[in-house]
Motif scaffolding. Structure first.
Motif, PDB file in Angstrom:
ATOM      1  N   ASN A  48      52.701 -17.963  12.910  1.00  0.00           N
ATOM      2  CA  ASN A  48      52.620 -16.512  13.036  1.00  0.00           C
ATOM      3  C   ASN A  48      52.072 -15.913  11.749  1.00  0.00           C
ATOM      4  N   PRO A  49      50.801 -16.187  11.455  1.00  0.00           N
ATOM      5  CA  PRO A  49      50.218 -15.731  10.181  1.00  0.00           C
ATOM      6  C   PRO A  49      50.109 -14.211  10.098  1.00  0.00           C
ATOM      7  N   VAL A  50      50.021 -13.540  11.231  1.00  0.00           N
ATOM      8  CA  VAL A  50      49.824 -12.089  11.219  1.00  0.00           C
ATOM      9  C   VAL A  50      51.115 -11.360  10.826  1.00  0.00           C
ATOM     10  N   HIS A  51      52.224 -11.698  11.474  1.00  0.00           N
ATOM     11  CA  HIS A  51      53.482 -10.993  11.207  1.00  0.00           C
ATOM     12  C   HIS A  51      54.457 -11.797  10.369  1.00  0.00           C
ATOM     13  N   ARG A  62      51.145 -24.803  20.794  1.00  0.00           N
ATOM     14  CA  ARG A  62      50.512 -23.502  20.617  1.00  0.00           C
ATOM     15  C   ARG A  62      51.577 -22.408  20.498  1.00  0.00           C
ATOM     16  N   PRO A  63      51.383 -21.490  19.522  1.00  0.00           N
ATOM     17  CA  PRO A  63      52.405 -20.475  19.296  1.00  0.00           C
ATOM     18  C   PRO A  63      52.247 -19.249  20.194  1.00  0.00           C
ATOM     19  N   VAL A  64      53.398 -18.714  20.629  1.00  0.00           N
ATOM     20  CA  VAL A  64      53.420 -17.431  21.317  1.00  0.00           C
ATOM     21  C   VAL A  64      54.349 -16.533  20.507  1.00  0.00           C
ATOM     22  N   CYS A  65      53.851 -15.355  20.136  1.00  0.00           N
ATOM     23  CA  CYS A  65      54.623 -14.447  19.274  1.00  0.00           C
ATOM     24  C   CYS A  65      54.937 -13.146  19.996  1.00  0.00           C
ATOM     25  N   GLU A  66      55.937 -12.429  19.468  1.00  0.00           N
ATOM     26  CA  GLU A  66      56.413 -11.149  20.027  1.00  0.00           C
ATOM     27  C   GLU A  66      57.339 -11.409  21.217  1.00  0.00           C
ATOM     28  N   ILE A  69      56.459 -10.544  24.860  1.00  0.00           N
ATOM     29  CA  ILE A  69      55.298 -11.325  25.294  1.00  0.00           C
ATOM     30  C   ILE A  69      55.750 -12.755  25.590  1.00  0.00           C
ATOM     31  N   ASP A 104      62.268  -1.140  22.884  1.00  0.00           N
ATOM     32  CA  ASP A 104      61.630  -1.433  21.595  1.00  0.00           C
ATOM     33  C   ASP A 104      61.368  -0.172  20.782  1.00  0.00           C
TER      34      ASP A 104
END
Lengths: 220, 222
Positions: A48-51, A62-66, A69, A104
């Motif tokens: 999760n390089p973005v957050h 494979r990563p799934v974030c949030e 989602i 949220d």
């Protein structure tokens, strides 16, 4: 297979709780890797390089974030495993997404101010939070769950915040069961399910954790 | 065919997202311009929680929140798919749509602020643009791949609104030198026929946002 699904996890995070509940509801085996947010693992930073935040579901590498989602992804990939968390009709799905988004946008930030702030800010947040809870009660209506007869997307989105209730009541000096009895009845109904009760930490433990977080933040 | 109505405002990028999605799907709809300073009874009835536009009303049933509306449109009208079929690819599309939603208030701060605060906000906005360019768009022609998808529609404000907002606020944000890939995408996006034919008038937009900026500065410095 357990080695196919990994969850980068955190015991205290309501967002991670959502994913734990969804995985448990579907009966999916997975490996949980507890993260230390003050010392983030190389794996988390890579996935999760973005957050650089949890939860992250790693499926087949494979990563799934949030969190929301991730819950939708779990529902879509394991759609042959009941229960289906999102309704089948597009309008009902839109309604479920709307209310999960409401949780949220409103419950999380407002709740944070109730246990984290003081004075006028806290008072205003408390009033707003109660207002939001009442809106959710209206949406629930006479249904046992937001998902109808069974736990659904909105239930999974909201129930982790039940772990905040002791902290909210103690810091905000109010009683949620007095203000929103239907919501508390709903929460207790959810907690009767193992997928939920095993995914939510004890409310007092969360209270102590949040107060420690608050102390650290106030000290800065 | 059930009636489709869109409650929106002419200068809103969120409104246009829904409009573009309907156009791309070839859906007939009635557009209703809302006055946000005098909200209609219909709007308040259809979106009592947030009281905001856009709202889509399909067969009398309202749907609010543009990202929710976009997914609804995609599911009800499957022709010309705007989301990938593969569940994993869909998570990536949804991730970037959410990123834009979550960061929009931070992004928009440059328009609301003055002085030092505006300098800081402009810097933050540029950092966000860089993240979107490097991680979201990458080497792709569009966020959706070879063709535009919901993510491109969701970021349409970067292509069509950002320049006007920046000019009205007296700052420089998106340029080809600092953001070559994102600028190229923005130029490409604006040339998509259905997008090109469905954009608010740029002069009207500039006047409108200049006025909004004046009002914001006046209240910020009073």
């Amino acid at each position: 297979m357990a080695d196919e699904v990994t969850l980068l996890d955190l015991w205290s995070s309501p967002f991670a709780m959502r994913v734990r509940i969804a995985l448990a509801e579907k009966g999916i085996e997975y490996e949980s890797k507890e993260e230390d947010l003050s010392n983030k693992s190389a794996l988390l930073l890579k996935m999760n390089p973005v957050h650089k935040q949890i939860p992250v579901l790693i499926h087949k590498g494979r990563p799934v974030c949030e969190s929301l989602i991730i819950v939708q992804y779990i529902d879509e990939v394991w759609r042959d495993k009941s229960p289906l968390l999102l309704p089948s009709h597009p309008y009902d799905r839109a309604n479920a997404r709307f209310w999960a988004d409401f949780v949220d946008k409103k419950i999380y930030p407002t709740g944070k101010l109730v246990w984290g702030a003081a004075g006028e800010v806290q008072e205003a947040a408390k009033k707003e939070l109660v207002g939001c809870f009442k809106l959710l009660e209206r949406e629930l209506g006479d249904k046992p769950y937001f998902g109808g007869e069974k736990l659904g997307f909105v239930d999974v989105s909201l129930i982790p915040f039940y772990s905040w209730f002791y902290a909210l009541e103690t810091c905000g000096n109010f009683s949620i069961i007095v203000e929103c009895p239907k919501l508390v009845a709903w929460a207790k109904r959810c907690m009767e399910k193992e997928s939920v009760s095993k995914s939510l930490p004890d409310q007092y433990k969360i209270y102590c954790f949040l107060m420690e977080l608050k102390r650290k933040f106030d000290a800065k | 065919m059930e009636e489709v109505k869109l409650l929106g405002t002419w200068a809103s990028a969120f409104s246009y997202r829904v409009l573009w999605a309907l156009k791309l799907k070839g859906v007939q709809y009635e557009y209703v311009e809302e006055d946000l300073f005098n909200k209609s009874e219909l709007l308040l009835r259809c979106n009592p929680v947030h009281k905001k536009i856009p709202v889509l009303i399909h067969g009398g049933k309202p749907i609010a929140e543009s990202a929710v509306i976009l997914e609804y449109i995609e599911e009800i009208w499957p022709q010309n798919p705007l989301l990938p079929q593969d569940p994993y690819e869909r998570t990536l599309a949804r991730f970037w749509i959410k990123f834009g939603e979550d960061k929009f208030p931070i992004f928009y701060k440059f328009f609301h602020s003055v002085g030092e605060e505006q300098v800081k906000a402009t810097k933050e906005a540029k950092e966000l643009l860089k993240v979107i360019e490097e991680h979201g768009l990458g080497e792709k022609k569009y966020f959706g791949g070879d063709n535009i998808g919901l993510t491109d529609i969701a970021y349409g404000w970067i292509a069509c609104w950002l320049g006007v907002l920046a000019e009205a606020a007296g700052v420089q944000l998106l340029d080809a030198e600092s953001f070559p890939k994102l600028q190229a995408w923005a130029d490409r996006f604006k040339e998509v026929p259905l997008i090109k034919d469905n954009l608010p008038d740029p002069d009207q937009m500039l006047n409108y946002f200049k006025l909004r900026r004046e009002q914001l500065v006046a209240s910020a410095t009073s």
